[in-house]
Each structure stands twice: as structure tokens, then as C-alpha cells.
Scaffold this active site. Structure first.
Site, mmCIF file in Angstrom:
data_model
loop_
_atom_site.group_PDB
_atom_site.id
_atom_site.type_symbol
_atom_site.label_atom_id
_atom_site.label_comp_id
_atom_site.label_asym_id
_atom_site.label_seq_id
_atom_site.Cartn_x
_atom_site.Cartn_y
_atom_site.Cartn_z
ATOM 1 C CB CYS A 86 -18.000 -24.467 -1.006
ATOM 2 S SG CYS A 86 -16.458 -25.181 -1.183
ATOM 3 C CG HIS A 125 -5.847 -5.855 6.902
ATOM 4 N ND1 HIS A 125 -4.657 -4.832 6.669
ATOM 5 C CD2 HIS A 125 -6.608 -4.994 7.336
ATOM 6 C CE1 HIS A 125 -4.897 -3.548 7.300
ATOM 7 N NE2 HIS A 125 -6.144 -3.864 7.579
ATOM 8 N NE ARG A 138 -3.612 -2.724 2.720
ATOM 9 C CZ ARG A 138 -4.941 -2.672 2.392
ATOM 10 N NH1 ARG A 138 -5.580 -1.394 2.545
ATOM 11 N NH2 ARG A 138 -5.619 -3.849 2.408
ATOM 12 C CG ASP A 177 3.890 -10.978 6.218
ATOM 13 O OD1 ASP A 177 3.876 -11.555 7.496
ATOM 14 O OD2 ASP A 177 4.525 -10.076 5.948
ATOM 15 C CB CYS A 181 -14.124 -21.968 -2.092
ATOM 16 S SG CYS A 181 -15.486 -22.099 -3.365
ATOM 17 C CB CYS A 204 -13.877 -23.997 -5.617
ATOM 18 S SG CYS A 204 -14.152 -25.225 -4.303
HETATM 19 ZN ZN ZN Z 1 -16.148 -24.296 -3.405
#
Ligand code: ZN
Length: 249
Positions: free
Chosen positions: A134, A123, A40, A108, A131, A156
Site C-alpha cells: 500500500c 539508494h 558493501r 543513514d 509497505c 504492514c
Molecule cells: Zn500496507
């Protein structure tokens, strides 16, 4: 280490000695010492390019491609990054039983790699993907391999939903539970060490303020001056790694 710094480090040592409920708040500055760019900051990825918001990511295939292209750069940098002397010193504080925990803006995972177990990642983390359909999570390495093999927008494998690093994206709110716990830690601390954060944006700036208001000593370690320096009991301008290693041992 200058003479001035030696005196300040002695003061930091005495604060640490008195403390049993320290909280460390870290920003990008501690990661840059491990070779992870401050995305940033001026010249960082999100400064050179317009950030992709979560809304754009969901709505636009071209934005998803652009997003993953940049994440590939970040993953490349992160996969070789190792905790530095600063991370290791902070991990020792936890082992000594002096730490409530670490609140970090960084994504990180270097605090955990150094050995800290009590870490609040405001963050989220780049070390894991999720995903969006799901909610299945996985290690970033497997998605990184797919990116390297030319998969531009990884989906996914279970449900074909959009994968994304498990971070808080632009346009996305922080996780309330994480934020509330961070506030509680700050309020219960007897020593707040703010390390490598410019302390400009909220809620970053609010943790040192909350701790100070609750009676904690406030120590700021940062390369450049911050707007909260005048509120601090001790300010060290310099590189966090050597300073923390010297003070904590
Ligand atoms: Zn998924």
C-alpha cells in the site's frame, strides 16, 4: 595534518571561495567516520553473506527472515550514529548558500541530521520503512522495536503487506527522477567534491566525470586512491571529517 595536506587544504579553500554552485557527492567513507559500517566493503554484511535480492525477498519467507535479521544489525548501529565533522562542514556549505546539494550513496540519513535539506539519496533511506503493497511509509524506529520484540518479518499494520526499509535493494533499479536530478546537479556545478567514495561503481563514477566535463573543478577526498584521481584538480587522501572541517571551518 601534514604540510602537504595544509597546502592542499589551502587549495580546497580557494576552490570553495570561487564556487557558488558546489555539489558534494558522498559514499560510505564519510559514514564509517560516524561508526556506520560500510556494508558493501570487504568484511561488511553484504560481503560476509550473499545479498538478498528484491526478487528473493518477495518470493521466499526464509529470505525475508534473513534480510530482516541483517537489517536489525544495521538499525542497531544506525540508531546511535551522529553526524561527524565532515557532515557538519557540508551542512555549513548549504547554509552559506554555496551548495546546489548533496548526492549520496548512503542510506543513514546523517546529512539531513547535520542540517542539509537538499539531499538526493541514490539508494533510498534506512530511516523509513515502506509497505510494498500500500506504499504507506513510517519511521524505522517503530519497526525496529517490533524486531527487538521478536517480530522476525514485520508486516504492514494496515494491509498486512510486506514492509521493507525504503532503500533500493539489490536487483532493484534506482529511482529515475532522483538519478536525473543528480545528473542535472552535476552538470550545473562549478565545483564537485567527491567524498568517501571509491568511485568504482556506476553511476557513482559518472557524477564527477559529468561535472568535470561541464567545466567544474573536481576535488576528491578519500582514504584510498580512486580511478578518477588523475582527472581531479585536487586529491586529498585522508579522513574526510578533519579535512572538511579544516577547509570549511
Ligand atoms: Zn500496507
Amino acid at each position: 595534518m601534514t604540510d602537504q595536506n595544509t597546502k592542499e587544504i589551502q587549495k580546497l579553500r580557494s576552490f570553495l571561495k570561487q564556487s557558488s554552485r558546489a555539489v558534494v557527492f558522498t559514499g560510505a567513507g564519510i559514514s564509517t567516520e560516524s561508526g556506520v559500517s560500510d556494508y558493501r566493503s570487504k568484511g561488511g554484511i553484504w560481503d560476509r553473506f550473499q545479498p538478498v535480492t528484491i526478487q528473493e525477498f518477495l518470493a521466499d519467507e526464509e529470505k525475508r527472515r534473513e534480510y530482516w535479521h541483517r537489517k536489525k544489525e544495521m538499525f542497531t548501529e544506525m540508531k546511535d550514529a551522529k553526524p561527524n565533522a565532515g557532515h557538519e562542514a557540508i551542512a555549513r556549505l548549504e547554509k552559506l548558500g554555496k551548495l546546489i546539494g548533496v548526492i549520496t550513496q548512503n542510506i543513514d540519513g546523517l546529512h539531513q541530521m547535520a542540517g542539509n535539506q537538499k539531499v538526493l539519496e541514490l539508494h533510498g533511506t534506512n530511516r523509513e520503512t515502506i509497505c510494498l503493497a500500500c506504499a504507506r511509509t513510517g519511521p524505522f524506529e517503530s519497526v525496529y522495536q517490533r524486531l527487538l520484540q521478536g517480530d522476525e518479518i514485520p508486516l504492514c499494520r494496515d494491509c498486512r503487506g510486506f514492509l521493507k526499509p525504503n532503500t533500493i535493494s539489490f536487483g532493484q533499479a534506482l529511482v529515475v527522477e532522483v538519478l536525473n536530478l543528480a545528473i542535472e546537479w552535476a552538470r550545473n556545478s562549478d565545483l564537485m567534491l567527491a567524498v568517501g567514495s571509491t568511485l568504482v561503481v556506476e553511476p557513482a563514477a559518472s557524477f564527477p566525470r559529468l561535472a568535470k566535463r561541464a567545466g567544474a573543478n573536481l576535488v576528491i577526498i578519500n582514504r584510498d586512491p580512486t580511478p578518477l584521481d588523475s582527472l581531479a584538480d585536487l586529491v586529498l587522501h585522508g579522513t574526510a571529517g578533519p579535512i572538511l572541517a579544516e577547509a570549511i571551518g
